[in-house]
Write an enzyme that holds these catalytic residues in place. Structure first.
Site, mmCIF file in Angstrom:
data_model
loop_
_atom_site.group_PDB
_atom_site.id
_atom_site.type_symbol
_atom_site.label_atom_id
_atom_site.label_comp_id
_atom_site.label_asym_id
_atom_site.label_seq_id
_atom_site.Cartn_x
_atom_site.Cartn_y
_atom_site.Cartn_z
ATOM 1 N N ASP A 174 22.601 39.480 16.996
ATOM 2 C CA ASP A 174 21.358 40.235 16.830
ATOM 3 C C ASP A 174 21.405 41.164 15.624
ATOM 4 O OD1 ASP A 174 18.937 41.555 17.342
ATOM 5 O OD2 ASP A 174 19.946 43.049 18.570
ATOM 6 N N ASP A 225 14.641 39.590 11.998
ATOM 7 C CA ASP A 225 15.469 39.869 13.173
ATOM 8 C C ASP A 225 15.919 38.593 13.852
ATOM 9 O OD1 ASP A 225 16.688 40.980 15.386
ATOM 10 O OD2 ASP A 225 14.799 41.339 16.447
#
Length: 410
Positions: free
Chosen positions: A88, A269
């Site tokens: 992430d 992201d």
């Protein structure tokens, strides 16, 4: 990952050469042999030390496409326990489920006497903070991380999460509120990589399953065999809240002849599944598709069968370069429809709404965008890079050509 498609919403160089001008004057220099000449071994050692911090040390590890997230394997403790963690770039802390890692079984674990608590868009995790030896590939370093027995929104396919966002995001996550270095920060500070940079290569699942090892994460640089042309770099945006993440500015988003212009702020992201746009942009896009409706079950838009052949490309103008997604790239493949909770034969889109019109966060380019574009996260220069990604087939053909060339030379 509350369900398959309620994504983990993690808020969480061209060189030119000129012909040299001939010099008319010359000079001679006399080189004296040292009185105590060095042996070749000593010379090699000296030269290696001289350039130790000036190289391009980097390494890569595989990444697994879990359909709605990518995971990597991180080793923790002594002896090593391998854990499968969501990769992430929208957060900056590492934590692992207590069922996956037991600090009492590691001879190198250290309980810091602190707690951590982190909230995500669709889940949370909390627990106690430790340090231990961490391993990425064959590289080892000391890492601070959380061990959680209290978490929600993460299914059994993953054992925690490792964040690679800007390290300011880790502030106030632990009970003492200080920054926690990410694994790439630690690799860089221990001189195991020469640049505080991560290169990310994602691809769509191609075998019809829900899991495929088809990605690569490069620490300390980027892998030029995984993308076409040159990387387009853009600076981190100055507009909050996107500026707190790997945030960038987009000059234009276009769907056919329909354009949304002006400086649009948002983030890149890896931990977000979808391609998320502001309410305004989403409504503008789907108004161009007669009959497109929002499906309450999957939270995705449904495209009527008659409109699928008429769909246009969607483009993003980033750093004066156009990044294009074709309909085949932004529509959910039919062999994945059931696994996301959809109905067979129905066409869904990976492009969805953020649910607001916040000008400081008007888009998130998540996994389904990044499966088509190589991305670079450069902490040193505070910038994000993008380039059109190569597929496995393209990469394998190139490697095969390299191999045949080596064989011929031998």
């Amino acid at each position: 990952m509350v369900n398959k498609i309620l994504l983990i919403f993690l808020l969480s160089v061209a060189c030119t050469s000129a012909s040299p001008t001939p010099r008319r004057s010359t000079f001679k220099a006399t080189l004296a042999r040292p009185a105590n000449p060095l042996h070749l071994k000593d010379i090699f050692s000296r030269d290696m030390k001289r350039w130790a911090n000036c190289g391009t040390n980097s390494f890569s590890i595989p990444a697994i496409n879990q359909e709605v997230s990518y995971t990597i394997t991180v080793g923790l403790g002594t002896p090593v326990t391998d854990v499968n963690l969501i990769f992430d770039t929208g957060s900056s802390n590492l934590w692992v489920k207590s069922t996956a890692y037991d600090p009492s079984k590691s001879s190198t674990s250290n309980n810091l006497g602190e707690t951590f608590s982190i909230q995500y868009g669709s889940g949370f995790a909390s627990g106690n903070e430790y340090t231990d030896v961490a391993t990425l590939g064959s590289y080892k370093f000391t890492q601070e991380f959380g061990v959680s027995s209290n978490f929600s929104g993460f299914d059994d396919t993953v054992q925690g999460l490792v964040g690679f966002g800007p390290d300011d995001l880790s502030t106030n996550v632990t009970s003492i509120g200080t920054k926690v270095p990410t694994p790439v920060d630690n690799l860089y500070s221990t001189h195991q990589i020469s640049s505080n940079v991560i290169g990310v290569w994602f691809q769509p699942i191609t075998d019809g399953g829900i899991k495929e090892t088809n990605g690569e994460i490069t620490f300390g640089g980027h892998d030029s065999t995984k993308y076409f042309g040159r990387i387009t770099y853009v600076p981190i945006t100055t507009v909050s809240p996107s500026s707190e993440f790997w945030g960038i500015d987009i000059a234009e988003i276009a769907f056919g002849t329909t354009k949304i212009t002006g400086t649009i702020h948002g983030i890149v992201d890896t931990g977000t599944t979808l391609i998320l746009l502001s309410d305004h942009a989403t409504n503008t896009l789907y108004k161009q598709i007669p009959g497109a409706t929002l499906d309450s079950n999957t939270t995705l838009y449904i495209i009527p069968p008659a409109e699928v052949p008429k769909l246009k490309d969607i483009t993003f103008n980033i750093g004066r370069k156009v990044f294009k997604l074709t309909p085949a790239q932004y529509l959910v493949p039919q062999n994945q429809v059931v696994s996301i909770g959809g109905n067979v034969g129905t066409t869904y889109s990976w492009i969805a709404s953020l649910g607001n019109n916040d000008p400081g966060l008007a888009f998130i380019l998540g996994q389904k965008f990044l499966e088509n574009f190589y991305s670079v996260y450069d902490t040193t220069h505070k910038r994000v890079g993008l380039a059109r990604a190569k597929t496995t087939e393209t990469t394998c053909k190139k490697e095969a050509r390299k191999s045949s060339l080596l064989i011929d030379l031998e």
